[in-house]
Design a protein around this motif. Structure first.
Motif, PDB file in Angstrom:
ATOM      1  N   GLY A  12       0.821  -1.217   0.000  1.00 46.24           N
ATOM      2  CA  GLY A  12       0.000   0.000   0.000  1.00 46.24           C
ATOM      3  C   GLY A  12       0.851   1.261   0.000  1.00 46.24           C
ATOM      4  O   GLY A  12       0.565   2.225  -0.720  1.00 46.24           O
ATOM      5  N   MET A  13       1.926   1.267   0.802  1.00 49.72           N
ATOM      6  CA  MET A  13       2.829   2.430   0.837  1.00 49.72           C
ATOM      7  C   MET A  13       3.472   2.662  -0.538  1.00 49.72           C
ATOM      8  O   MET A  13       3.588   3.796  -0.996  1.00 49.72           O
ATOM      9  CB  MET A  13       3.963   2.193   1.846  1.00 49.72           C
ATOM     10  N   ALA A  14       3.885   1.553  -1.162  1.00 48.66           N
ATOM     11  CA  ALA A  14       4.534   1.681  -2.479  1.00 48.66           C
ATOM     12  C   ALA A  14       3.544   2.281  -3.483  1.00 48.66           C
ATOM     13  O   ALA A  14       3.905   3.156  -4.280  1.00 48.66           O
ATOM     14  CB  ALA A  14       5.042   0.323  -2.950  1.00 48.66           C
ATOM     15  N   ASP A  15       2.293   1.829  -3.431  1.00 46.53           N
ATOM     16  CA  ASP A  15       1.274   2.369  -4.341  1.00 46.53           C
ATOM     17  C   ASP A  15       1.051   3.858  -4.098  1.00 46.53           C
ATOM     18  O   ASP A  15       0.940   4.651  -5.036  1.00 46.53           O
ATOM     19  CB  ASP A  15      -0.056   1.624  -4.158  1.00 46.53           C
ATOM     20  N   THR A  16       0.959   4.236  -2.810  1.00 44.37           N
ATOM     21  CA  THR A  16       0.749   5.649  -2.490  1.00 44.37           C
ATOM     22  C   THR A  16       1.923   6.496  -3.015  1.00 44.37           C
ATOM     23  O   THR A  16       1.732   7.554  -3.608  1.00 44.37           O
ATOM     24  CB  THR A  16       0.616   5.832  -0.959  1.00 44.37           C
ATOM     25  N   ALA A  17       3.146   6.007  -2.784  1.00 43.67           N
ATOM     26  CA  ALA A  17       4.326   6.755  -3.228  1.00 43.67           C
ATOM     27  C   ALA A  17       4.288   6.969  -4.737  1.00 43.67           C
ATOM     28  O   ALA A  17       4.481   8.077  -5.234  1.00 43.67           O
ATOM     29  CB  ALA A  17       5.602   6.022  -2.815  1.00 43.67           C
ATOM     30  N   LYS A  18       3.985   5.893  -5.455  1.00 42.82           N
ATOM     31  CA  LYS A  18       4.009   5.962  -6.924  1.00 42.82           C
ATOM     32  C   LYS A  18       2.838   6.761  -7.487  1.00 42.82           C
ATOM     33  O   LYS A  18       3.015   7.658  -8.301  1.00 42.82           O
ATOM     34  CB  LYS A  18       3.916   4.543  -7.505  1.00 42.82           C
ATOM     35  N   ASN A  19       1.625   6.371  -7.029  1.00 44.38           N
ATOM     36  CA  ASN A  19       0.431   6.912  -7.679  1.00 44.38           C
ATOM     37  C   ASN A  19       0.002   8.277  -7.165  1.00 44.38           C
ATOM     38  O   ASN A  19      -0.547   9.074  -7.913  1.00 44.38           O
ATOM     39  CB  ASN A  19      -0.735   5.928  -7.562  1.00 44.38           C
ATOM     40  N   SER A  20       0.235   8.555  -5.876  1.00 45.90           N
ATOM     41  CA  SER A  20      -0.252   9.830  -5.339  1.00 45.90           C
ATOM     42  C   SER A  20       0.856  10.843  -5.122  1.00 45.90           C
ATOM     43  O   SER A  20       0.586  12.010  -4.870  1.00 45.90           O
ATOM     44  CB  SER A  20      -0.955   9.611  -3.997  1.00 45.90           C
ATOM     45  N   HIS A  24      -2.585  -5.671  -6.877  1.00 45.09           N
ATOM     46  CA  HIS A  24      -2.348  -6.500  -5.675  1.00 45.09           C
ATOM     47  C   HIS A  24      -3.646  -6.993  -5.038  1.00 45.09           C
ATOM     48  O   HIS A  24      -3.701  -8.070  -4.475  1.00 45.09           O
ATOM     49  CB  HIS A  24      -1.612  -5.697  -4.584  1.00 45.09           C
ATOM     50  N   GLU A  25      -4.689  -6.181  -5.104  1.00 46.92           N
ATOM     51  CA  GLU A  25      -5.915  -6.511  -4.366  1.00 46.92           C
ATOM     52  C   GLU A  25      -6.729  -7.583  -5.069  1.00 46.92           C
ATOM     53  O   GLU A  25      -6.780  -7.674  -6.292  1.00 46.92           O
ATOM     54  CB  GLU A  25      -6.793  -5.272  -4.190  1.00 46.92           C
ATOM     55  N   SER A  29     -15.991 -17.554  -5.852  1.00 47.82           N
ATOM     56  CA  SER A  29     -15.843 -16.414  -6.759  1.00 47.82           C
ATOM     57  C   SER A  29     -14.572 -15.664  -6.418  1.00 47.82           C
ATOM     58  O   SER A  29     -14.228 -15.499  -5.251  1.00 47.82           O
ATOM     59  CB  SER A  29     -17.011 -15.439  -6.607  1.00 47.82           C
ATOM     60  N   LEU A  30     -13.891 -15.208  -7.452  1.00 47.88           N
ATOM     61  CA  LEU A  30     -12.657 -14.434  -7.264  1.00 47.88           C
ATOM     62  C   LEU A  30     -12.807 -13.112  -7.998  1.00 47.88           C
ATOM     63  O   LEU A  30     -13.107 -13.080  -9.189  1.00 47.88           O
ATOM     64  CB  LEU A  30     -11.472 -15.225  -7.829  1.00 47.88           C
ATOM     65  N   LYS A  31     -12.641 -12.024  -7.237  1.00 44.21           N
ATOM     66  CA  LYS A  31     -12.659 -10.701  -7.863  1.00 44.21           C
ATOM     67  C   LYS A  31     -11.232 -10.204  -7.949  1.00 44.21           C
ATOM     68  O   LYS A  31     -10.504 -10.228  -6.946  1.00 44.21           O
ATOM     69  CB  LYS A  31     -13.472  -9.721  -7.017  1.00 44.21           C
ATOM     70  N   VAL A  32     -10.820  -9.766  -9.129  1.00 42.09           N
ATOM     71  CA  VAL A  32      -9.469  -9.222  -9.295  1.00 42.09           C
ATOM     72  C   VAL A  32      -9.571  -7.860  -9.960  1.00 42.09           C
ATOM     73  O   VAL A  32     -10.608  -7.507 -10.540  1.00 42.09           O
ATOM     74  CB  VAL A  32      -8.573 -10.155 -10.155  1.00 42.09           C
ATOM     75  N   GLU A  33      -8.483  -7.109  -9.881  1.00 42.86           N
ATOM     76  CA  GLU A  33      -8.438  -5.799 -10.536  1.00 42.86           C
ATOM     77  C   GLU A  33      -7.451  -5.848 -11.692  1.00 42.86           C
ATOM     78  O   GLU A  33      -6.313  -6.284 -11.529  1.00 42.86           O
ATOM     79  CB  GLU A  33      -7.956  -4.731  -9.541  1.00 42.86           C
ATOM     80  N   LYS A  61     -12.244  -2.635 -12.114  1.00 47.69           N
ATOM     81  CA  LYS A  61     -11.302  -1.553 -12.449  1.00 47.69           C
ATOM     82  C   LYS A  61     -10.271  -1.383 -11.332  1.00 47.69           C
ATOM     83  O   LYS A  61     -10.612  -1.538 -10.161  1.00 47.69           O
ATOM     84  CB  LYS A  61     -12.074  -0.229 -12.610  1.00 47.69           C
ATOM     85  N   HIS A  62      -9.057  -1.044 -11.691  1.00 50.09           N
ATOM     86  CA  HIS A  62      -8.006  -0.843 -10.695  1.00 50.09           C
ATOM     87  C   HIS A  62      -8.428   0.213  -9.665  1.00 50.09           C
ATOM     88  O   HIS A  62      -8.891   1.282 -10.032  1.00 50.09           O
ATOM     89  CB  HIS A  62      -6.713  -0.395 -11.396  1.00 50.09           C
ATOM     90  N   GLY A  63      -8.312  -0.158  -8.388  1.00 55.83           N
ATOM     91  CA  GLY A  63      -8.626   0.800  -7.320  1.00 55.83           C
ATOM     92  C   GLY A  63     -10.047   0.694  -6.791  1.00 55.83           C
ATOM     93  O   GLY A  63     -10.453   1.496  -5.957  1.00 55.83           O
ATOM     94  N   THR A  64     -10.829  -0.289  -7.254  1.00 52.26           N
ATOM     95  CA  THR A  64     -12.236  -0.329  -6.836  1.00 52.26           C
ATOM     96  C   THR A  64     -12.547  -1.379  -5.768  1.00 52.26           C
ATOM     97  O   THR A  64     -13.573  -1.296  -5.103  1.00 52.26           O
ATOM     98  CB  THR A  64     -13.172  -0.554  -8.049  1.00 52.26           C
ATOM     99  N   LEU A  65     -11.675  -2.380  -5.573  1.00 50.75           N
ATOM    100  CA  LEU A  65     -11.931  -3.356  -4.502  1.00 50.75           C
ATOM    101  C   LEU A  65     -11.535  -2.730  -3.162  1.00 50.75           C
ATOM    102  O   LEU A  65     -10.773  -1.768  -3.127  1.00 50.75           O
ATOM    103  CB  LEU A  65     -11.119  -4.642  -4.750  1.00 50.75           C
TER     104      LEU A  65
END
Ligand SMILES: [Zn+2]
Length: 444
Positions: free
Chosen positions: A198-206, A369-370, A385-389, A423-427
């Motif tokens: 999660g930290m890596a995503d925040t650093a990169k995306n935000s 990742h989610e 059932s498997l939900k992926v992004e 969609k990425h970011g929705t789960l």
């Protein structure tokens, strides 16, 4: 202590197997007698089973000692002496530390420790950190909430004990933590796998920052099995450009296991401080060697305020085959903690460990990742059932990704899934520990 030494405790970590067993027997007898003499809860349990400290003459005798379940500990809480109940083996004024379990599966259990117990906690963490390459020159950032959960508290003290410089990342939010790591050029950190990603995503995306280019070179994980799941480990290591190490511990037990710098696809058990027994879930026999998974029964050999003697941890583990190239003689468990007895469930008659699904999802490029897994019933038939992004930009490869996902899931779990792409970011996102597996059959 020489900083060049590979071991935190060269004597204990390289004892021959005979000497380890001798030490474990000696310590078990001591803690068993301690609990028998000082805890009404333990004495009643052992009297009922007809066993006394004098009956323990060999390691084999230990399997006659009744196990303690978490529910038994819950039942005595809030009774005298308040709030711990009668498993407390010391006068209440000797208790210096309060922690509680996170209570994801029921009412939390309180855990008292004396100052000596707390020293022991940090000493066991020092084995872990030293084996993972922490040295006095390290600047360790700990992005953890410093609260009633034990989590990285003892890791903090152990890093200080080793001589590292420790930066407590307490109440800062994720962005502020990342900026602090950048500002101070921290070299190591400790967090749950969910938070590391999660930290890596925040650093990169935000924030437009590249964590792999920052100064972190090693990360110690806890709280979730991710650092022993090869695809999740790889994602964390690539995201941060760092080595990622697993460790296992629990509030009621202590920090009992760690991955060494060789990353041998397994974790060492600190057998000088803990006795780990693996019980066959069908026969109840103790599994002595590699080749069979079972349930961990664990004893903390030196913890005194509220002892942990033959605690039924519900962790599923298996002894590994080979000695480790690091030279430690402590036993290795294969692939870390494989799962929890509570989580391993039968779907369509097939045994399923949720970690196997994580291994597959995180091993496929183009997926975020989610993910989320839901097991329910349609009529009398189980459905999974498997939900992926899907990552933004991977839309064109969706069919290939789906085919790969189905193949890998079939191969690794022997099950067919209803797959949904999101969609990425929705789960749902989780800050610390994730709950990605839901079995709705258990609710009714
Ligand atoms: Zn090793």
């Amino acid at each position: 202590m020489s900083h060049q030494s590979r071991y935190w405790n060269p004597l204990l970590e390289t004892l021959n197997r005979e000497a380890i067993k001798e030490l474990q027997l000696k310590k078990f007898k001591r803690i068993f007698r301690w609990a028998y003499d000082h805890s009404r809860f333990h004495r009643a349990l052992y009297k009922k089973a007809g066993i006394t400290p004098d009956d323990i003459r060999s390691l084999d005798d230990i399997s006659r000692v009744p196990t303690v379940e978490k529910d038994m500990m819950r039942d005595i809480q809030r009774k005298d002496p308040f709030p711990y109940g009668d498993a407390l083996c010391v006068p209440i004024e000797e208790v210096t530390e309060f922690r509680q379990t996170s209570g994801t599966t029921g009412q939390p259990v309180y855990q008292p420790d004396t100052w000596a117990d707390w020293e022991w906690w940090s000493e066991s963490w020092a084995f872990i950190l030293w084996a993972q390459g922490y040295r006095p020159k390290d600047r360790v950032f700990i992005p953890f909430g410093y609260n009633i959960f034990v989590a990285f508290w003892a890791g903090h003290y152990a890093a200080e004990k080793i001589g590292c410089e420790v930066v407590p990342g307490g109440v800062l939010d994720t962005k502020a933590r990342i900026l602090k790591i950048q500002e101070l050029k921290a070299t190591a950190m400790m967090a749950t796998p969910t938070y590391v990603l999660g930290m890596a995503d925040t650093a990169k995306n935000s924030m437009g920052l590249e964590p792999a280019e920052m100064s972190i070179n090693k990360i110690t994980c806890a709280g979730e099995p991710g650092a022993s799941i090869s695809s999740t480990k790889k994602r964390m290591e690539e995201a941060w450009g760092a080595k990622v190490y697993d460790h296992a511990g629990a509030t009621e037990i202590g920090a009992w296991s760690y991955e060494c710098e060789y990353q041998p696809k397994g974790m060492h058990v600190n057998e000088a401080f803990f006795l780990v027994e693996i019980e066959d879930r069908e026969t109840g026999e103790i599994i002595k060697g590699p080749g069979k998974k079972g349930k961990m029964i664990i004893t903390a050999l030196d913890r005194h305020a509220q002892p942990c003697i033959r605690f039924d941890s519900k962790d599923i583990i298996e002894w590994a085959e080979d000695p480790c190239p690091c030279g430690r003689t402590f036993g290795l468990i294969k692939g870390g903690v494989i799962g929890r007895a509570d989580d391993i469930t039968k779907v369509k008659g097939v045994l399923l460990a949720p970690t196997a699904i994580e291994e597959v999802v995180r091993g496929i490029d183009g997926l975020a990742h989610e993910y989320e897994v839901i097991v329910d019933k349609v009529g009398d038939v189980d459905r999974i059932s498997l939900k992926v992004e899907l990552l933004t930009g991977a839309q064109e490869q969706k069919d290939t990704i789906e085919a790969r996902l189905r193949d890998q899931l079939r191969l690794k779990t022997n099950l067919g899934y209803k797959i949904e792409f999101h969609k990425h970011g929705t789960l749902p996102r989780y800050d610390v520990k994730a709950r990605r597996f839901r079995d709705l059959r258990k609710i009714h």
